[in-house]
Structures are given as C-alpha cells and as structure tokens.
Motif scaffolding. Sequence first.
Motif, mmCIF file in Angstrom:
data_model
loop_
_atom_site.group_PDB
_atom_site.id
_atom_site.type_symbol
_atom_site.label_atom_id
_atom_site.label_comp_id
_atom_site.label_asym_id
_atom_site.label_seq_id
_atom_site.Cartn_x
_atom_site.Cartn_y
_atom_site.Cartn_z
ATOM 1 N N UNK A 383 0.803 -1.230 0.000
ATOM 2 C CA UNK A 383 0.000 0.000 0.000
ATOM 3 C C UNK A 383 0.834 1.276 0.000
ATOM 4 N N UNK A 384 1.812 1.394 0.897
ATOM 5 C CA UNK A 384 2.561 2.641 0.944
ATOM 6 C C UNK A 384 3.471 2.828 -0.270
ATOM 7 N N UNK A 385 4.196 1.805 -0.753
ATOM 8 C CA UNK A 385 4.923 2.001 -2.005
ATOM 9 C C UNK A 385 4.013 2.329 -3.188
ATOM 10 N N UNK A 386 2.800 1.751 -3.231
ATOM 11 C CA UNK A 386 1.855 2.157 -4.275
ATOM 12 C C UNK A 386 1.534 3.636 -4.124
ATOM 13 N N UNK A 387 1.271 4.061 -2.895
ATOM 14 C CA UNK A 387 0.960 5.468 -2.621
ATOM 15 C C UNK A 387 2.097 6.377 -3.088
ATOM 16 N N UNK A 388 3.321 5.999 -2.774
ATOM 17 C CA UNK A 388 4.475 6.800 -3.197
ATOM 18 C C UNK A 388 4.572 6.869 -4.701
ATOM 19 N N UNK A 389 4.287 5.744 -5.354
ATOM 20 C CA UNK A 389 4.306 5.709 -6.812
ATOM 21 C C UNK A 389 3.218 6.623 -7.396
ATOM 22 N N UNK A 390 2.023 6.563 -6.816
ATOM 23 C CA UNK A 390 0.924 7.414 -7.304
ATOM 24 C C UNK A 390 1.265 8.889 -7.149
ATOM 25 N N UNK A 391 1.770 9.250 -5.994
ATOM 26 C CA UNK A 391 2.089 10.671 -5.738
ATOM 27 C C UNK A 391 3.174 11.136 -6.702
ATOM 28 N N UNK A 392 4.109 10.252 -7.044
ATOM 29 C CA UNK A 392 5.158 10.633 -7.990
ATOM 30 C C UNK A 392 4.612 10.905 -9.383
ATOM 31 N N UNK A 393 3.428 10.351 -9.687
ATOM 32 C CA UNK A 393 2.827 10.552 -10.998
ATOM 33 C C UNK A 393 1.998 11.825 -11.084
ATOM 34 N N UNK A 394 1.695 12.444 -9.946
ATOM 35 C CA UNK A 394 0.840 13.633 -9.959
ATOM 36 C C UNK A 394 1.574 14.819 -10.554
#
Length: 394
Positions: A383-394
């Motif tokens: 969950x948290x690495x997914x979150x970090x990945x998503x935020x990096x795409x914003x």
Amino acid sequence: MSTYDFCVIGGGIVGVATAHHLLTERPGARVLILEKEKALAAHQTGHNSGVIHSGIYYPPESLKARLCRAGAEWTKEFAAANDIPFEVCGKLLVATDADEYERMLALYERSITNGVKVELIDEAELKRREPNVKGVGALWVPGTGIIDYRKVTATLARQAQELGAEIRTGATVDAVIETDSAVTFSGPWGSAKANQLIVCAGLQADRMARMSGITTNFRIIPFRGEYYRLPANRTGIVNTLIYPVPDPALPFLGVHLSPTIDGDLTVGPNAVLGLAREGYPKGSVNLRDARETLSFKGFHKVAASHLKTGMREMRNSLFKRGYLAECRRYCPELTAKDLLPHRAGIRAQAVLADGTLVHDFLIETTPRTLHVLNAPSPAATSAMPIAEHLVSLL
C-alpha cells in the motif's frame, strides 16, 4: 462549494495510504478522503487473509514485484513503530507431486531474481518442520508475516487526520466533471472541487473510470474467495503459513492454511465467480453487477479458457468435500468437521476485452485525475509504495 488540493476516492488501505503520503510530502495541503461505506477498509482491505507477502510470485521488474518487496518491509516497520500486532511467521510453499515440484523450482529461480530470501527444502526436512503436511519438497520463505490490515488502515487514517486530512464516510460519488482548471465531484452528500483527484475504488474502479470520461477496454470481474476456519483445538495442526504451488496461468494463489494475527487458522480462499461485487454472503446477486459481467465478451473468453478450473471451483464451493480435497493434498490430517464457516472476500480482477487477466497493478491518468484500475493482492502489503508511486505521478 469546498475546494481541496487533492481528493482521494476510496477508503481502503491504498487510498488512505495515498492521502497519508500526500500530506507527508506536501505539508499543509488540503486533502479530502471520500468513502462510500460507513467505515474505512470495508471491502478488499478488510476481507483478506492478512498476509504480509514477500514478492516471490511476481515477474521481475513488474510493479507488483518491486512494490511488494518494499511494502513488506514498510508494513513491518510501520506496525512495529505504531504498536500494531504482527508476526513474521514465514511461509512454506509445498509441492505435492513432480509437476508441482518443477513449478516450485521455477518459483525458486524467480525469487532469487526478485531478491526474496528463500530456502529449498526436501521432503524429510518438510516432514520435520511440519509433521502434518505432506509433500515432495517445499520452499521456505522466512520473511512472510501476518497482520490485520484494518488496523493498519485505521492508524494511517488517524495520522492523516492529524496531518490535516478530512475524511468523509457514507459519501458516494455519482458524478465527476474534469475541466482545465479543476475536478468537481458530487453525490447525495453534496459536491466539492479539487485540483487533482486520485481514485482508489477497488471493486468499482472501472465504473469510476468511465464516470471520469476514461475509455476503458476492461471490466472488473468479482471473484469470491470463500474461507473456512478451523476449530480452536486444531489451530496447532501447522506451525506456519502453508501454501500450494500456484498455477502460473492464474492470478490466484490457491487454497492455503493461514494462521491469523488473532489466533485463528483459516483455510482458503477458492476463487468462484461473484454475481455481486460487494455481496459477501453466499448466494448474493446484484442484477447490475451480474448483467455487466455476463454480457462482457472478455468474461466469455476467460470462462472458455478456464472452463475446467472454473467448474472445479464452483463444485468445491457447493460441496465441502471437494474443497476439503484441495486442502488434503498437502494436509491430509484435515477432516470435513474441521471446516467451520468463515467470512468471504471478493477480489476485484481486471479483465481485458480480449479475455486477458490483468496480473500487474494498472494505473490510468488524465490531466487532473489518476485511477488505480487493478490492485488486487498484494496491494495491502504494497500500500505505501503504491501510494508513493501514485504521488510521484501527480
């Protein structure tokens, strides 16, 4: 109308972790979490076996492989730092015949490539470690653990609120309008506006994508995962997690024995077609969900390609002895009276129009929205690495 920097739709562990990471990276941002249920973690997050996965199964360099490895370490560290009970009990993947043994060796090679610590053990060592388990060999994965992901989600949500997040439950979104300057979203609760929208809608991911104007070539097909639990006097039948060697053609890991952090021992899940995306009691039917699944040509192709497997899973769902036979292949000590009722889960599986099962995490973006379209297991671990990945795409 209230205005936010970011809105996250979906109060499962991935959505809450994304809001948490947003506020960690961008202190002071105005962040809103919308969850249509009355409580967070109501669906996939709260209906899984609670395993902290190691990343052994996934193709090297896939998002699943990379994010699961990082997520396993993060989950353990976060739990330890926040007094969330967890246990690193390890896992045995048991081969019961020569064909499974060959597949197990392939998994062993993949685990080395993925940087996951494993040990190949023979039949005698398996018997020494697990007297009630039968197999010709096994992989020992010492880093696998167990936890309650609802507690992880609750802690992340509390911390996100302390960082300034606003959380609204019972807040269904039924309209999304994106313009050059903002995204407006609304439901029975009212309406709001955000600079950017992140959608982590799980079982409703395809519908939310279409609502946002994204042309999709897939559909979420719900697969029910039915579990049993063993009586208290049988929880000591194994010492650790016991998994079969999975079929590489399927995204499911097979029926396994899973100690839980609460002291239970569960058996499951199987994988049968669900006729309701959020209907957990056996026999649940939602006419809209059933119609969308059964009319989708991609589902027809999946059903044709996996007819034998699907029929076996349905039979085992209807008849306990068939389900029991799956377990007895590696744990012959189990009996029918050992299998007590337990809650089911539902996996949101993205299926393409050509019948391809989407195995990896799938993400789609527009200028102001980001959609997590496919995030089944090991999404809770990751969950948290997914979150970090998503935020990096914003």
